[in-house]
Design an enzyme around this catalytic site. Sequence first.
Site, PDB file in Angstrom:
ATOM      1  N   LYS A  98       0.840  -1.208   0.000  1.00 24.30           N
ATOM      2  CA  LYS A  98       0.000   0.000   0.000  1.00 24.30           C
ATOM      3  C   LYS A  98       0.874   1.257   0.000  1.00 24.30           C
ATOM      4  CE  LYS A  98      -1.609   1.630   4.027  1.00 24.30           C
ATOM      5  NZ  LYS A  98      -1.350   3.052   4.302  1.00 24.30           N
ATOM      6  N   ASN A  99       1.886   1.257   0.871  1.00 26.18           N
ATOM      7  CA  ASN A  99       2.694   2.468   1.012  1.00 26.18           C
ATOM      8  C   ASN A  99       3.598   2.737  -0.186  1.00 26.18           C
ATOM      9  OD1 ASN A  99       1.504   2.959   3.427  1.00 26.18           O
ATOM     10  ND2 ASN A  99       3.287   2.415   4.692  1.00 26.18           N
ATOM     11  N   CYS A 109      -3.711  13.384  13.551  1.00 28.69           N
ATOM     12  CA  CYS A 109      -4.263  12.073  13.267  1.00 28.69           C
ATOM     13  C   CYS A 109      -4.094  11.224  14.514  1.00 28.69           C
ATOM     14  CB  CYS A 109      -3.593  11.428  12.070  1.00 28.69           C
ATOM     15  SG  CYS A 109      -2.022  10.720  12.438  1.00 28.69           S
ATOM     16  N   ARG A 137       2.029  14.513  13.580  1.00 27.84           N
ATOM     17  CA  ARG A 137       2.489  14.269  12.215  1.00 27.84           C
ATOM     18  C   ARG A 137       2.514  15.524  11.333  1.00 27.84           C
ATOM     19  NH1 ARG A 137       0.194   8.466  10.281  1.00 27.84           N
ATOM     20  NH2 ARG A 137       1.938   8.589   8.857  1.00 27.84           N
ATOM     21  N   ASP A 157       5.425   0.398  11.740  1.00 29.19           N
ATOM     22  CA  ASP A 157       4.146  -0.174  11.304  1.00 29.19           C
ATOM     23  C   ASP A 157       3.976  -1.637  11.730  1.00 29.19           C
ATOM     24  OD1 ASP A 157       3.417   2.208  10.198  1.00 29.19           O
ATOM     25  OD2 ASP A 157       3.763   1.626   8.120  1.00 29.19           O
ATOM     26  N   ARG A 162      -8.358  -0.306   5.437  1.00 25.64           N
ATOM     27  CA  ARG A 162      -7.486   0.688   4.792  1.00 25.64           C
ATOM     28  C   ARG A 162      -6.200   0.039   4.312  1.00 25.64           C
ATOM     29  NH1 ARG A 162      -5.749   5.324   8.257  1.00 25.64           N
ATOM     30  NH2 ARG A 162      -4.570   5.556   6.341  1.00 25.64           N
TER      31      ARG A 162
HETATM   32  C1  UD1 Z   1       5.053   6.691   6.154  1.00 28.65           C
HETATM   33  C2  UD1 Z   1       4.108   5.512   6.042  1.00 28.65           C
HETATM   34  C3  UD1 Z   1       3.645   5.075   7.417  1.00 28.65           C
HETATM   35  C4  UD1 Z   1       4.849   4.794   8.307  1.00 28.65           C
HETATM   36  C5  UD1 Z   1       5.813   5.978   8.319  1.00 28.65           C
HETATM   37  C6  UD1 Z   1       7.104   5.701   9.059  1.00 28.65           C
HETATM   38  C7  UD1 Z   1       3.050   5.859   3.899  1.00 28.65           C
HETATM   39  C8  UD1 Z   1       1.815   6.206   3.154  1.00 28.65           C
HETATM   40  N1  UD1 Z   1       2.977   5.893   5.239  1.00 28.65           N
HETATM   41  O1  UD1 Z   1       4.312   7.751   6.746  1.00 28.65           O
HETATM   42  O2  UD1 Z   1       2.847   3.904   7.285  1.00 28.65           O
HETATM   43  O3  UD1 Z   1       4.408   4.553   9.626  1.00 28.65           O
HETATM   44  O4  UD1 Z   1       6.164   6.335   6.970  1.00 28.65           O
HETATM   45  O5  UD1 Z   1       7.741   4.587   8.541  1.00 28.65           O
HETATM   46  O6  UD1 Z   1       4.060   5.535   3.321  1.00 28.65           O
HETATM   47  N2  UD1 Z   1       7.847  14.368  10.292  1.00 28.65           N
HETATM   48  C9  UD1 Z   1       8.065  15.699  10.584  1.00 28.65           C
HETATM   49  N3  UD1 Z   1       7.840  16.619   9.596  1.00 28.65           N
HETATM   50  C10 UD1 Z   1       7.410  16.258   8.346  1.00 28.65           C
HETATM   51  C11 UD1 Z   1       7.200  14.901   8.066  1.00 28.65           C
HETATM   52  C12 UD1 Z   1       7.430  13.959   9.063  1.00 28.65           C
HETATM   53  O7  UD1 Z   1       8.459  16.052  11.688  1.00 28.65           O
HETATM   54  O8  UD1 Z   1       7.230  17.152   7.507  1.00 28.65           O
HETATM   55  C13 UD1 Z   1       8.077  13.355  11.358  1.00 28.65           C
HETATM   56  C14 UD1 Z   1       6.809  12.581  11.728  1.00 28.65           C
HETATM   57  O9  UD1 Z   1       6.035  13.283  12.680  1.00 28.65           O
HETATM   58  C15 UD1 Z   1       7.383  11.302  12.275  1.00 28.65           C
HETATM   59  C16 UD1 Z   1       8.633  11.091  11.412  1.00 28.65           C
HETATM   60  O10 UD1 Z   1       8.925  12.354  10.837  1.00 28.65           O
HETATM   61  O11 UD1 Z   1       7.764  11.469  13.608  1.00 28.65           O
HETATM   62  C17 UD1 Z   1       8.486  10.054  10.312  1.00 28.65           C
HETATM   63  O12 UD1 Z   1       7.329  10.343   9.544  1.00 28.65           O
HETATM   64  P1  UD1 Z   1       7.265  10.022   7.987  1.00 28.65           P
HETATM   65  O13 UD1 Z   1       8.386   9.101   7.636  1.00 28.65           O
HETATM   66  O14 UD1 Z   1       7.142  11.291   7.225  1.00 28.65           O
HETATM   67  O15 UD1 Z   1       5.892   9.230   7.888  1.00 28.65           O
HETATM   68  P2  UD1 Z   1       4.869   9.247   6.676  1.00 28.65           P
HETATM   69  O16 UD1 Z   1       5.570   9.448   5.392  1.00 28.65           O
HETATM   70  O17 UD1 Z   1       3.724  10.128   7.036  1.00 28.65           O
END
Ligand code: UD1
Length: 428
Positions: free
Chosen positions: A22-23, A124, A129, A314, A406
């Site tokens: 999915k991701n 969320c 996030r 995850d 989902r």
């Molecule tokens: C993706 C995955 C999710 C997984 C996560 C971490 C998808 C659709 N989802 O989520 O299933 O749990 O990676 O492996 O691929 N952060 C910031 N600022 C930002 C973006 C992120 O501070 O602009 C922080 C987040 O709060 C978190 C960390 O970075 O603590 C990692 O998040 P991120 O890797 O971005 O997760 P997603 O891409 O949302």
Amino acid sequence: MDRIRIRGGKPLSGTIPIGGAKNAALPLMIAALLTDETLTLRHVPVLADITTLQHLLVQHGCTITLTGAESAHEHGHALQLNARRIVSTTAPYDLVRRMRASVLVLGPLLARCGEARVSLPGGCAIGTRPVDLHVKGLERLGAKIDLRGGYIEASAPQGLKGAEINFTTVSVGATENLMMAATLADGQTTLVNAAREPEIVDLAVCLNAMGAKIEGAGNDRITITGVKKLHGAEHTVVPDRIETGTYIMAAAITGGELDLVGARYDLVSAVAVGLQSAGVAVTETAKGIHVRRSNGRLNGIDVMTEPFPGFPTDLQAQMMALMSTADGAAMITETIFENRFMHVPELCRMGANINVHGSSAMVRGVAHLNGAEVMATDLRASVSLVLAGLAAEGETIINRVYHLDRGYERVEEKLAACGAEIERLTDD
Ligand code: UD1
């Protein structure tokens, strides 16, 4: 709302097909916005999140054709996406709030159309996030960005310009967003401290097949040399390592034995190595992965979530369910997301002994879990309750299973085919 009923205590035995990730599929579908030609994606899982994204892409002007693989024995399907004409560069709140990954349209729309307006995803269930890294990265590429009325309003009328972007935190989504945007920027972009997840490698492979020039995906430094235009391509989505890890743990928690066909061992090696020390035999086979719990109870092992190649966040909830039944204690530490222990009270209702201290949870294994009525709170939490239910004595009812839909394709069918007593209760 659908519920799932499980009568636990049956060891699983049989074969489970592993679907496309999915991701990986979500950003790959969004990559279609970067070209006016057709992008064909194979092995796309049939999931609620994929449907949500289809709605978003259609309102941007993308046409999507679904073909093949809808028979009872095949899994996933092929999608043909064509964004010849972008009719709207706005991603509305109503769609973005349902799925955070929608924010990934920001980079591609901006790169292709010179403007994008994307709703802030908001909080969320697993913490705040933020999307600051996405925004700052695009600013480094020359975009002008305003936050207005709950929307990120981005413009780059002269196009984006390559730059070096240093991520202060490793972010999967920000790496993907910036990598896609940089494919059409003028000059070279370097992403430093980039995420190394397999889904990023998969996206880079697809973008390169579309004519992009990306080097280093899978390392923490990715270089993208901008091109004028991308073209159509065909790509098969990488297998889902989270689904794989979940079924590995399903076999382990029930004391069963499963063949996971289509799984890739290299994508779950951190999980496999950890579980081996807990007493689970995880081996690579010609068709995927074989998993078997050696006799007796598992040993408790400590786990800390980390960016890839470390133990994935995850799979943290599923690991906690597994450790709830181990012999001894396990310390589970969550380093990626705040607030990601919402499954703990539900597991405790089933008899687990878990104490949370800050970002760590001390799990003291119990001899038996007991079936109970529990509530799913997010995607991975919900599947951890399924695992607990499979091992528990008596009946477990899981409410709010839309979370499960989902991210897990036909979960009850796949488990029932391997001997689980599990059924979906559908409301009239
Ligand atoms: C993706 C995955 C999710 C997984 C996560 C971490 C998808 C659709 N989802 O989520 O299933 O749990 O990676 O492996 O691929 N952060 C910031 N600022 C930002 C973006 C992120 O501070 O602009 C922080 C987040 O709060 C978190 C960390 O970075 O603590 C990692 O998040 P991120 O890797 O971005 O997760 P997603 O891409 O949302």
